[in-house]
Design an enzyme around this catalytic site. Structure first.
Site, PDB file in Angstrom:
ATOM      1  CE  LYS A  77      -1.899   4.339   2.873  1.00  0.00           C
ATOM      2  NZ  LYS A  77      -1.567   5.534   3.665  1.00  0.00           N
ATOM      3  CB  SER A 152      -5.162   6.652   4.776  1.00  0.00           C
ATOM      4  OG  SER A 152      -3.777   6.848   4.574  1.00  0.00           O
ATOM      5  CB  SER A 176      -1.831   7.743   6.923  1.00  0.00           C
ATOM      6  OG  SER A 176      -2.864   8.597   6.531  1.00  0.00           O
TER       7      SER A 176
END
Lengths: 471, 98
Positions: A77, A152, A176
């Protein structure tokens, strides 16, 4: 398709020289070249030539190390600092930020010999559950491109779901990792707060942020957790609790163990199909010898309010460091969702409101911790849905501020109490959209969660289903 | 009832150094009033005698040896800044000359 194989299988084939890391990296780039302009999984992709050269070296030096992830392609990420590789956290403020150091978790994986392919798309700063609130093109769900992939850590979930990489590192502040895992049909683990170092993770809300692995199966997750976990003296909140050999404990029976169903998770607002899916999973767990018990978390229904008051207060403070002086651009570049969150967090902390809002939320956090502790005294793990509904259409959440925050109803409270939670695929809607479930445990009970998840995946093949876009 | 008026949005934005357009002020006031309206559900909950939780780590007094270790060079520390001068970060002027 080689990247459809497990970490253990790939490692076996690599060591027998039946395949090479060069093969794997080529496959990674093929998938990315085919799909990234449709799904927007990556913000930054490394130079192919450079990565292939690295793979050649890994192929030559493999015999010198026992690492099971040696020479496997992975992604991370874009919330993690990677030295001299652009790190944006999904926001244009950091569009040209090249960190001078690496996140601890990134170092650990690189030191185990894995090969970085690129940095995954995300809601800027982790602000969202849809990967729409990114400055680098909203991401699309591989199972239905008109829908969100969750967030996310949406980019990482897409990369695994479409086999662009072998595994990824995500981050979970209020769901997330679990939310996109559920929406993209992969497995993801939100660890106990402190299990994995947060050093070099660009902060959203420091008392909630949890680093974690995302992969195709629970077995893969267990190998990754062994690598990622441990005390880091550069993160004083990281835990000294012993790291166990999670992968070796996977086969253990769950006979006689008790699964708690928190009644409040199955109330108003839960999509009927999601509910049915969890009820079907219960049948499998019963078959495996587990017992089911209903438990209560009376303050759970206030979870979204408590979570947001704390998370946004912390984020308004964390994001004050972006002053355009030492790194990054001007504050005007914050995305819309982030500006709103900073303003709301500042409001919750401001004179006259702090006692009513922020401090009250902190007290209610204590109440939630006690309620989870009590529930987990009566059972071994909790089983629950991850999202109240199926993946939304792109644009739907952005235009509905309340629906947007209610997406975190089933996930946010677990970050407030700091417990671990494992997200795994559990079925599909009639329209073919993935539905996941989470297994929640006591603090530092990752091993137990992985055992439950592993046995479930021996009995089912939901986690093996591939999205239509790569069939 | 909690309400985040346009004036309040303006004031808060000033505190956190965000320049907002009139459209943004309008939209944020509406959206955030909806959200805090929802959050009012905690108003009547009784929390007297309950302590606040700020962190969920069990770690206390985490010490390390006081040894000098290699850290970032000045060049590395400055490399992401858009404004430097003679090895320093250049900050915007905050005091005005009369």
């Amino acid at each position: 398709m080689l990247l459809n194989k497990s970490i253990k299988e790939l490692n076996g084939l690599l060591r027998k020289k039946e395949i090479s890391s060069v093969d794997l990296v080529k496959e990674s780039f093929n998938q990315i070249e085919k799909l990234n302009n449709k799904l927007y999984s990556f913000i930054t992709i490394r130079e192919k030539k450079e990565v292939l050269k690295e793979a050649e070296i890994k192929d030559k030096e493999r015999k010198n190390t026992p690492s099971i992830v040696y020479g496997l392609p992975f992604s991370i990420k874009d919330a993690y600092c990677t030295e001299n590789i652009r790190t944006t956290a999904g926001n244009k403020i950091l569009n040209d930020f090249y960190p001078p150091y690496c996140a601890t978790v990134f170092n650990k994986i690189i030191n185990s010999g894995s090969i970085l392919i690129g940095k995954n798309n995300m809601d800027a700063w982790g602000h969202g559950g849809s990967t729409e609130n990114t400055d680098y093109h909203p991401a699309h769900n591989p199972w239905d491109q008109t829908r969100i992939p969750g967030g996310s850590s949406g980019g990482s979930a897409i990369a695994i779901s479409t086999r662009m990489v072998s595994f990824a590192v995500g981050e979970d502040t209020g769901g997330s990792i679990r939310n996109p895992s559920s929406m993209c049909n992969i497995s993801g683990l939100k660890v106990t707060y402190g299990r994995v170092s947060r050093l070099g993770n660009i902060a959203y809300a420091s008392s909630l942020d949890s680093v974690g692995p995302m992969a195709k199966s629970v077995e893969d997750l267990s190998y990754l957790l062994e690598i990622m976990s441990g005390k880091d003296y550069l993160d004083s909140t990281s835990s000294r609790t012993e790291v166990i050999e999670y992968s070796r404990l996977l086969g253990q029976s769950i006979k006689g163990k008790i699964i708690g169903l928190p009644k409040e998770f199955f109330g108003k607002g839960l999509h009927q199909k999601v509910k049915e899916t969890i009820l079907k999973a219960i049948i499998i767990f019963k078959k495996l010898g587990a017992e089911i018990k209903e438990v209560h978390l009376p303050h759970f229904i206030y979870g979204v309010s408590i979570y947001y008051l704390i998370a946004l207060s912390e984020t308004s403070s964390n994001l004050s460091r972006y002053d355009g002086v030492r790194y990054g651009g001007q504050r005007e570049l914050f995305s819309e969702e982030t500006k709103k969150r900073i303003i709301l967090g500042t409001y919750a902390l401001s004179a006259g409101y702090a006692d009513k809002l922020y401090k009250k939320a902190q007290k209610l956090r204590t109440v939630l911790i006690e309620e989870y502790e009590n529930a987990l005294k009566k059972c071994d793990v909790l089983l629950a849905p991850i999202t109240p509904s199926l993946p939304s259409k792109i644009g739907e959440l952005i235009n509905d501020p309340l629906k947007n925050i209610l997406e975190d109803l089933y996930t946010g409270t677990i970050n407030l109490v700091g417990a671990p939670s494992l997200a795994i695929p559990a079925g599909f809607s009639d329209s073919g959209l993935p539905i996941g479930m989470q297994i929640i445990g006591k603090r530092f009970a990752e091993s137990e969660l992985l055992q439950f998840g592993y046995l479930y995946q021996q009995e089912t093949d939901w986690h093996k289903k591939l999205p239509p876009i790569i069939k | 009832m909690l309400k985040i008026s346009k004036d309040l949005v303006k004031n808060l934005a000033k505190l956190v150094k965000l320049n907002l357009t009139d459209n943004q002020i309008n939209k944020y006031s509406q959206d955030l009033t909806t959200v805090v309206g929802y959050m009012e559900e905690i108003k009547n909950l009784k929390v007297e005698n309950i302590s606040e939780t700020a962190r969920v780590t069990d770690e206390e007094n985490v010490f390390r040896e006081d040894k000098i270790k290699q850290s970032l060079s000045q060049k590395e520390a400055l490399k992401n800044s858009k404004n430097t001068h003679n090895g320093y970060f250049l900050v915007p002027q905050i005091l005005k000359e009369d």
